[in-house]
Design a protein around this motif. Sequence first.
Motif, PDB file in Angstrom:
ATOM      1  N   UNK A   1      41.944 -39.519  -7.243  1.00 32.00           N
ATOM      2  CA  UNK A   1      43.140 -39.684  -6.433  1.00 32.00           C
ATOM      3  C   UNK A   1      43.492 -38.357  -5.777  1.00 32.00           C
ATOM      4  N   UNK A   2      43.904 -38.400  -4.559  1.00 32.45           N
ATOM      5  CA  UNK A   2      44.296 -37.188  -3.865  1.00 32.45           C
ATOM      6  C   UNK A   2      45.799 -36.973  -3.966  1.00 32.45           C
ATOM      7  N   UNK A   3      46.263 -36.721  -5.188  1.00 31.95           N
ATOM      8  CA  UNK A   3      47.674 -36.467  -5.416  1.00 31.95           C
ATOM      9  C   UNK A   3      47.874 -35.001  -5.751  1.00 31.95           C
ATOM     10  N   UNK A   4      49.044 -34.481  -5.413  1.00 29.82           N
ATOM     11  CA  UNK A   4      49.338 -33.122  -5.792  1.00 29.82           C
ATOM     12  C   UNK A   4      49.462 -33.043  -7.308  1.00 29.82           C
ATOM     13  N   UNK A   5      49.097 -31.875  -7.846  1.00 26.07           N
ATOM     14  CA  UNK A   5      49.147 -31.694  -9.287  1.00 26.07           C
ATOM     15  C   UNK A   5      50.567 -31.947  -9.776  1.00 26.07           C
ATOM     16  N   UNK A   6      50.682 -32.771 -10.803  1.00 25.73           N
ATOM     17  CA  UNK A   6      51.961 -32.964 -11.447  1.00 25.73           C
ATOM     18  C   UNK A   6      52.796 -34.097 -10.923  1.00 25.73           C
ATOM     19  N   UNK A   7      52.350 -34.816  -9.868  1.00 25.08           N
ATOM     20  CA  UNK A   7      53.211 -35.865  -9.331  1.00 25.08           C
ATOM     21  C   UNK A   7      52.837 -37.252  -9.817  1.00 25.08           C
ATOM     22  N   UNK A   8      51.864 -37.369 -10.697  1.00 25.11           N
ATOM     23  CA  UNK A   8      51.439 -38.681 -11.167  1.00 25.11           C
ATOM     24  C   UNK A   8      52.072 -38.969 -12.530  1.00 25.11           C
ATOM     25  N   UNK A   9      52.808 -40.080 -12.591  1.00 25.08           N
ATOM     26  CA  UNK A   9      53.377 -40.551 -13.853  1.00 25.08           C
ATOM     27  C   UNK A   9      53.038 -42.033 -13.973  1.00 25.08           C
ATOM     28  N   UNK A  10      52.443 -42.406 -15.090  1.00 22.59           N
ATOM     29  CA  UNK A  10      51.848 -43.728 -15.243  1.00 22.59           C
ATOM     30  C   UNK A  10      52.501 -44.486 -16.395  1.00 22.59           C
ATOM     31  N   UNK A  11      52.792 -45.768 -16.156  1.00 20.08           N
ATOM     32  CA  UNK A  11      53.233 -46.668 -17.214  1.00 20.08           C
ATOM     33  C   UNK A  11      52.085 -47.603 -17.534  1.00 20.08           C
ATOM     34  N   UNK A  12      51.590 -47.532 -18.769  1.00 19.23           N
ATOM     35  CA  UNK A  12      50.543 -48.443 -19.220  1.00 19.23           C
ATOM     36  C   UNK A  12      51.168 -49.452 -20.172  1.00 19.23           C
ATOM     37  N   UNK A  13      51.206 -50.693 -19.754  1.00 20.59           N
ATOM     38  CA  UNK A  13      51.809 -51.735 -20.570  1.00 20.59           C
ATOM     39  C   UNK A  13      51.228 -53.070 -20.155  1.00 20.59           C
ATOM     40  N   UNK A  14      50.946 -53.899 -21.143  1.00 25.85           N
ATOM     41  CA  UNK A  14      50.364 -55.207 -20.836  1.00 25.85           C
ATOM     42  C   UNK A  14      51.425 -56.271 -20.607  1.00 25.85           C
ATOM     43  N   UNK A  15      52.695 -55.929 -20.806  1.00 23.82           N
ATOM     44  CA  UNK A  15      53.754 -56.913 -20.656  1.00 23.82           C
ATOM     45  C   UNK A  15      54.763 -56.498 -19.608  1.00 23.82           C
ATOM     46  N   UNK A  16      55.994 -57.048 -19.727  1.00 26.49           N
ATOM     47  CA  UNK A  16      57.028 -56.704 -18.770  1.00 26.49           C
ATOM     48  C   UNK A  16      57.422 -55.239 -18.970  1.00 26.49           C
ATOM     49  N   UNK A  17      58.007 -54.664 -17.953  1.00 30.47           N
ATOM     50  CA  UNK A  17      58.389 -53.266 -18.031  1.00 30.47           C
ATOM     51  C   UNK A  17      59.666 -53.039 -17.256  1.00 30.47           C
ATOM     52  N   UNK A  18      60.259 -51.876 -17.458  1.00 28.88           N
ATOM     53  CA  UNK A  18      61.478 -51.517 -16.764  1.00 28.88           C
ATOM     54  C   UNK A  18      61.089 -50.815 -15.469  1.00 28.88           C
ATOM     55  N   UNK A  43      41.325 -40.376 -11.344  1.00 25.93           N
ATOM     56  CA  UNK A  43      42.252 -39.250 -11.390  1.00 25.93           C
ATOM     57  C   UNK A  43      41.520 -37.918 -11.288  1.00 25.93           C
ATOM     58  N   UNK A  44      42.211 -36.932 -10.732  1.00 28.99           N
ATOM     59  CA  UNK A  44      41.725 -35.563 -10.755  1.00 28.99           C
ATOM     60  C   UNK A  44      42.152 -34.911 -12.064  1.00 28.99           C
ATOM     61  N   UNK A  45      41.395 -33.939 -12.519  1.00 25.26           N
ATOM     62  CA  UNK A  45      41.780 -33.212 -13.724  1.00 25.26           C
ATOM     63  C   UNK A  45      43.086 -32.466 -13.484  1.00 25.26           C
ATOM     64  N   UNK A  46      43.899 -32.392 -14.521  1.00 27.44           N
ATOM     65  CA  UNK A  46      45.195 -31.701 -14.488  1.00 27.44           C
ATOM     66  C   UNK A  46      46.153 -32.290 -13.451  1.00 27.44           C
ATOM     67  N   UNK A  47      46.037 -33.582 -13.169  1.00 26.88           N
ATOM     68  CA  UNK A  47      46.869 -34.185 -12.120  1.00 26.88           C
ATOM     69  C   UNK A  47      47.996 -35.057 -12.652  1.00 26.88           C
ATOM     70  N   UNK A  48      47.949 -35.435 -13.925  1.00 26.67           N
ATOM     71  CA  UNK A  48      48.926 -36.383 -14.453  1.00 26.67           C
ATOM     72  C   UNK A  48      50.036 -35.647 -15.196  1.00 26.67           C
ATOM     73  N   UNK A  49      51.252 -35.941 -14.814  1.00 23.85           N
ATOM     74  CA  UNK A  49      52.427 -35.353 -15.461  1.00 23.85           C
ATOM     75  C   UNK A  49      52.731 -36.053 -16.784  1.00 23.85           C
TER      76      UNK A  49
END
Length: 196
Positions: A1-18, A43-49
């Motif tokens: 992914x071509x995202x700036x470092x630190x701007x990726x936040x991921x919710x991993x859930x198999x059900x409903x979410x907020x 994902x790029x290395x060091x890219x996920x917050x």
Amino acid sequence: MNNEVGDIKIIMSSGEYIPTPSWIHTQTEEPNLLDANTWRTTFDKNSIKAILAEHVKMNLTYEEGIKAAKLCFPYLQPFGYIRCSVPDGYCPDPSYQHTLQTQHFNSQSHTADHYKTLHNYHTLTRMFERAGYEVHLLKYFDEDGVLHQNEWTDTEGVTFCPKKNDRSYARGRIVFPSLIVSAVKPRGNKTNINLV
């Protein structure tokens, strides 16, 4: 992914979410937690917050949980973290334990509703530490059935049952409590993590 470092936040859930602004929601199969190639091509290395794993880790065996945590590690930025919520094996409520054992752990098929691992704060902490993380306990029962709870903000990762104003509480009583930790990637970590 071509995202700036630190701007990726991921919710991993198999059900409903907020719904949460600035967080990317994905099903547990996307990315596959145990597939190194999926992480590498997504994902790029060091890219996920941050990664929010809401009742995901118990769908893995203990060893699979370690492997998944190791695979996430290179893609988290320094001080990035996994906010992990799972059923609490030390919860003293007999009806809670009965529900877990009869409805969730009594299956050989391990479907989405049947878990592979029932954690307590010792096992979940050890699992992440073996993968190189520093673990901060946010909410957990100890061996004596005493609830411990530390403060955190929803912007760090919303979970379904973190605080007394959430749906895990009914009339002052915990209904379905979760064990919640933050597993943090240390800055400048020198640990040799085998991803195989």
